[in-house]
Design an enzyme around this catalytic site. Structure first.
Site, PDB file in Angstrom:
ATOM      1  N   HIS A  76      39.760  82.555  -0.151  1.00 14.24           N
ATOM      2  CA  HIS A  76      39.500  80.837  -0.803  1.00 14.24           C
ATOM      3  C   HIS A  76      39.363  80.079  -0.685  1.00 14.24           C
ATOM      4  O   HIS A  76      38.902  79.906   0.904  1.00 14.24           O
ATOM      5  CB  HIS A  76      41.634  81.031  -0.915  1.00 14.24           C
ATOM      6  CG  HIS A  76      41.894  80.331  -2.658  1.00 14.24           C
ATOM      7  ND1 HIS A  76      41.799  78.984  -2.600  1.00 14.24           N
ATOM      8  CD2 HIS A  76      41.299  80.845  -4.124  1.00 14.24           C
ATOM      9  CE1 HIS A  76      41.565  78.818  -4.066  1.00 14.24           C
ATOM     10  NE2 HIS A  76      42.036  79.325  -4.770  1.00 14.24           N
ATOM     11  N   ASP A 114      43.318  87.026  -7.468  1.00 18.87           N
ATOM     12  CA  ASP A 114      42.430  88.484  -8.358  1.00 18.87           C
ATOM     13  C   ASP A 114      42.698  89.638  -7.747  1.00 18.87           C
ATOM     14  O   ASP A 114      42.367  91.215  -8.257  1.00 18.87           O
ATOM     15  CB  ASP A 114      41.097  87.632  -8.590  1.00 18.87           C
ATOM     16  CG  ASP A 114      41.176  86.676  -9.220  1.00 18.87           C
ATOM     17  OD1 ASP A 114      41.835  86.391 -10.385  1.00 18.87           O
ATOM     18  OD2 ASP A 114      40.146  85.914  -8.746  1.00 18.87           O
TER      19      ASP A 114
HETATM   20  N1  CMC Z   1      34.352  89.545   1.358  1.00 18.88           N
HETATM   21  C1  CMC Z   1      33.620  88.890   2.853  1.00 18.88           C
HETATM   22  N2  CMC Z   1      33.652  87.504   3.092  1.00 18.88           N
HETATM   23  C2  CMC Z   1      33.476  86.270   2.653  1.00 18.88           C
HETATM   24  C3  CMC Z   1      34.796  86.409   1.604  1.00 18.88           C
HETATM   25  C4  CMC Z   1      34.830  88.106   1.092  1.00 18.88           C
HETATM   26  N3  CMC Z   1      35.225  87.935  -0.439  1.00 18.88           N
HETATM   27  N4  CMC Z   1      34.955  85.449   1.109  1.00 18.88           N
HETATM   28  C5  CMC Z   1      34.445  84.498   2.288  1.00 18.88           C
HETATM   29  N5  CMC Z   1      33.595  85.391   3.149  1.00 18.88           N
HETATM   30  C6  CMC Z   1      33.116  85.128   4.595  1.00 18.88           C
HETATM   31  C7  CMC Z   1      31.436  84.436   4.229  1.00 18.88           C
HETATM   32  O1  CMC Z   1      30.887  85.096   4.048  1.00 18.88           O
HETATM   33  C8  CMC Z   1      31.546  83.016   4.875  1.00 18.88           C
HETATM   34  O2  CMC Z   1      31.337  83.822   6.426  1.00 18.88           O
HETATM   35  P1  CMC Z   1      30.411  82.649   7.842  1.00 18.88           P
HETATM   36  O3  CMC Z   1      31.161  81.680   7.565  1.00 18.88           O
HETATM   37  O4  CMC Z   1      30.053  83.759   8.401  1.00 18.88           O
HETATM   38  O5  CMC Z   1      29.150  82.275   6.851  1.00 18.88           O
HETATM   39  C9  CMC Z   1      33.277  82.929   5.123  1.00 18.88           C
HETATM   40  O6  CMC Z   1      33.626  83.990   5.437  1.00 18.88           O
HETATM   41  C10 CMC Z   1      33.441  80.834   4.477  1.00 18.88           C
HETATM   42  O7  CMC Z   1      32.866  81.717   3.112  1.00 18.88           O
HETATM   43  P2  CMC Z   1      32.639  80.607   1.623  1.00 18.88           P
HETATM   44  O8  CMC Z   1      31.821  81.400   1.098  1.00 18.88           O
HETATM   45  O9  CMC Z   1      32.069  79.714   2.806  1.00 18.88           O
HETATM   46  O10 CMC Z   1      34.039  80.092   1.439  1.00 18.88           O
HETATM   47  P3  CMC Z   1      33.718  79.350  -0.067  1.00 18.88           P
HETATM   48  O11 CMC Z   1      35.103  78.501   0.268  1.00 18.88           O
HETATM   49  O12 CMC Z   1      33.201  78.376  -0.062  1.00 18.88           O
HETATM   50  O13 CMC Z   1      34.710  80.409  -0.834  1.00 18.88           O
HETATM   51  C11 CMC Z   1      35.271  82.250  -2.296  1.00 18.88           C
HETATM   52  C12 CMC Z   1      35.166  81.167  -1.180  1.00 18.88           C
HETATM   53  C13 CMC Z   1      36.066  82.400  -3.297  1.00 18.88           C
HETATM   54  C14 CMC Z   1      34.440  81.747  -3.280  1.00 18.88           C
HETATM   55  C15 CMC Z   1      34.999  82.864  -1.244  1.00 18.88           C
HETATM   56  O14 CMC Z   1      36.225  83.473  -0.536  1.00 18.88           O
HETATM   57  C16 CMC Z   1      34.595  84.344  -1.972  1.00 18.88           C
HETATM   58  O15 CMC Z   1      33.814  84.610  -2.753  1.00 18.88           O
HETATM   59  N6  CMC Z   1      35.023  85.909  -1.678  1.00 18.88           N
HETATM   60  C17 CMC Z   1      35.819  86.975  -2.999  1.00 18.88           C
HETATM   61  C18 CMC Z   1      35.298  86.178  -5.150  1.00 18.88           C
HETATM   62  C19 CMC Z   1      37.055  85.754  -5.084  1.00 18.88           C
HETATM   63  O16 CMC Z   1      37.472  86.539  -4.487  1.00 18.88           O
HETATM   64  N7  CMC Z   1      37.318  85.134  -6.239  1.00 18.88           N
HETATM   65  C20 CMC Z   1      38.475  84.932  -6.269  1.00 18.88           C
HETATM   66  C21 CMC Z   1      38.967  83.079  -5.792  1.00 18.88           C
HETATM   67  S1  CMC Z   1      40.294  83.236  -6.243  1.00 18.88           S
HETATM   68  C22 CMC Z   1      40.994  82.541  -7.861  1.00 18.88           C
HETATM   69  C23 CMC Z   1      39.996  81.554  -9.042  1.00 18.88           C
HETATM   70  O17 CMC Z   1      40.838  80.401  -8.588  1.00 18.88           O
HETATM   71  O18 CMC Z   1      38.997  81.280  -8.875  1.00 18.88           O
END
Ligand code: CMC
Length: 425
Positions: A302, A359
């Site tokens: 998140h 989720d």
């Molecule tokens: N599986 C594997 N790696 C992950 C995941 C995941 N679900 N989420 C984040 N990471 C890694 C990502 O690869 C990155 O690694 P590095 O620093 O080595 O590049 C690090 O963790 C930070 O990730 P980010 O994408 O920069 O983080 P963000 O804050 O931009 O994204 C997120 C948040 C929710 C989009 C992301 O965690 C994600 O894609 N999760 C899976 C989709 C998901 O479950 N979404 C629902 C979110 S909660 C409901 C809502 O409010 O929408």
């Protein structure tokens, strides 16, 4: 008031620091460009406060979520979705008289114009329900063209909230080729939705309190989450002066994506894939860590929570309780718990502070309630409706006619001259 100093091109500038009620600090850069000629650069807005808001408070490090000051744990266990809608939109819990009147309005306005029902007939049976919901919410503005009048705002709000569940249920009925079922006055918001979804001409749906309460809790848990992607979209679109229906239709599209609300559908599909693949958890964890695999552990991570998402905590407990009360065995729950366990022991997830989000477990309950997987994100949208409305309303009051319009750093070509096609290489 404290301030922050910035040195740029050899000159020093001072900017005020705004502090919120929970001591969150933000440096006020509204004068930055006028004074320095430079802009802030923050792709993805990870550090950007786009507004002041009194709707929802999140402390992502401590795993705290409050609507208008009330902890989510208290609201999830004791409140009804209808009163949470009122709370978010109007800033206070309704008293008994206000609540009765509010509920009456939410039922009275549940019906949609009969001509609108024809619109559903022209989608292919394969249409994703989120596409239909977004289009139908925008279409409401054609049936209620007065929706952008300030003196009609309260009516527009109640219409949208009341009709959202009807539109969602009709979408489901139409994709199944079944006749639509109208709401009934005595039902709660959650019960009416279930009634319209699952009644048939042969058999009216009998609402069990266990199922009604489970859906009520799910709706409450999704009701707002401050400035996320869909909510910021609603505010952005609304800032142009677009009406509430149009703004929220855009928010529904924002929610649809798999990184946001669409993750709930993806989680169940991922768990099913893991089962079909012989429950090889390690394989999926390894894939999630591999940046070239294009696979993420859906329902994990998140932007704001770097501790447990409190909604996921509540939902995990609720899964056990609801399935037990319903007498349902759901093998995917064990798969989800096991996957969580493996992920939370893994250094990759520990270092990045990736925990299950809202989720991860919600789909297990939706499945037990009989809601099909492609409707999960629609359920999220119905739940989020009061939050979007509250944020849109607050944006209108705070910004008036100020349009939201970020800037950019241009990295394209410098000026060049047009060459007629016959002279191009
Ligand atoms: N599986 C594997 N790696 C992950 C995941 C995941 N679900 N989420 C984040 N990471 C890694 C990502 O690869 C990155 O690694 P590095 O620093 O080595 O590049 C690090 O963790 C930070 O990730 P980010 O994408 O920069 O983080 P963000 O804050 O931009 O994204 C997120 C948040 C929710 C989009 C992301 O965690 C994600 O894609 N999760 C899976 C989709 C998901 O479950 N979404 C629902 C979110 S909660 C409901 C809502 O409010 O929408």
């Amino acid at each position: 008031m404290s301030s922050a100093k910035l040195t740029y091109n050899g000159k020093e500038y001072e900017y005020p620091v705004i502090v919120g009620t929970e001591n969150e600090a933000g440096i006020d850069f509204t004068q930055l460009r006028a004074q320095t000629g430079a802009i802030t650069f923050d792709p993805g807005y990870g550090n950007t406060g786009s507004c002041k808001s009194a709707v929802t408070f999140i402390d992502g490090d401590a795993g705290i979520l409050r609507y208008r000051g009330y902890p989510i744990e208290q609201l999830a266990s004791a409140s009804r979705f209808s009163e949470v809608c009122y709370l978010l939109i109007y800033g206070k819990l309704p008293n008994a008289t206000e609540l009765n009147e509010w509920r009456r309005l939410l039922t009275q306005n549940s019906f949609i114009h009969e001509s609108m029902i024809n619109l559903f007939d022209h989608y292919p049976p394969t249409a994703h329900p989120m596409a239909i919901l977004s289009a139908m919410v925008a279409s409401l503005s054609t049936f209620h063209p007065d929706s952008n009048n300030e003196d009609q705002l309260d009516t527009t709000i109640v219409r949208l909230l009341a009709k959202a569940k009807t539109l969602a249920a009709f979408t489901y009925k139409k994709t199944r080729g079944e006749p639509i079922v109208y709401p009934i006055a005595a039902n709660s918001y959650a019960a009416n939705f279930l009634y319209m979804m699952f009644s048939t001409p042969a058999e009216p749906y009998v609402i069990s309190p266990v199922i009604e309460n489970a859906l009520n809790m799910l709706l409450v848990l999704h009701a707002d989450h401050e400035q996320n992607c869909s909510t910021s979209t609603v505010r952005m679109v609304g800032s142009s002066g677009a009406n509430l229906y149009a703004s929220i239709s855009a928010g529904i599209s924002g929610l649809w994506g798999p990184l946001h609300g669409g993750a709930n559908q993806e989680v169940i599909e991922m768990l099913e894939r893991i089962v079909a693949d012989g429950c090889d958890y390690k394989k999926y964890i390894t894939m999630a860590k591999d940046k070239n695999s294009n696979f993420r552990l859906m329902g994990f991570g998140h932007r704001v929570y770097k501790n447990f998402d409190p909604r996921a905590k509540l939902l995990k407990e609720a899964c056990d309780q609801v399935l037990k009360e319903m007498g349902v065995k759901e093998p995917l729950l064990e798969v989800a718990k096991h996957l969580e366990e493996v992920a939370l022991r893994d250094d990759f997830f520990i270092e990045r502070r990736l925990y299950p989000n809202v989720d991860f477990y919600s789909g297990i309950i939706y499945r037990a309630l009989g809601i099909p997987t492609n409707m999960f994100t629609v359920m999220f949208a119905i739940g989020r409706m009061p939050g979007w409305i509250a944020q849109w309303r607050e944006m209108r009051a705070e910004f008036g006619n100020k349009i939201h319009r970020p800037r950019q750093i241009y990295i394209g070509e410098k000026e060049r001259h047009y060459v007629p096609v016959e002279k191009r290489k």
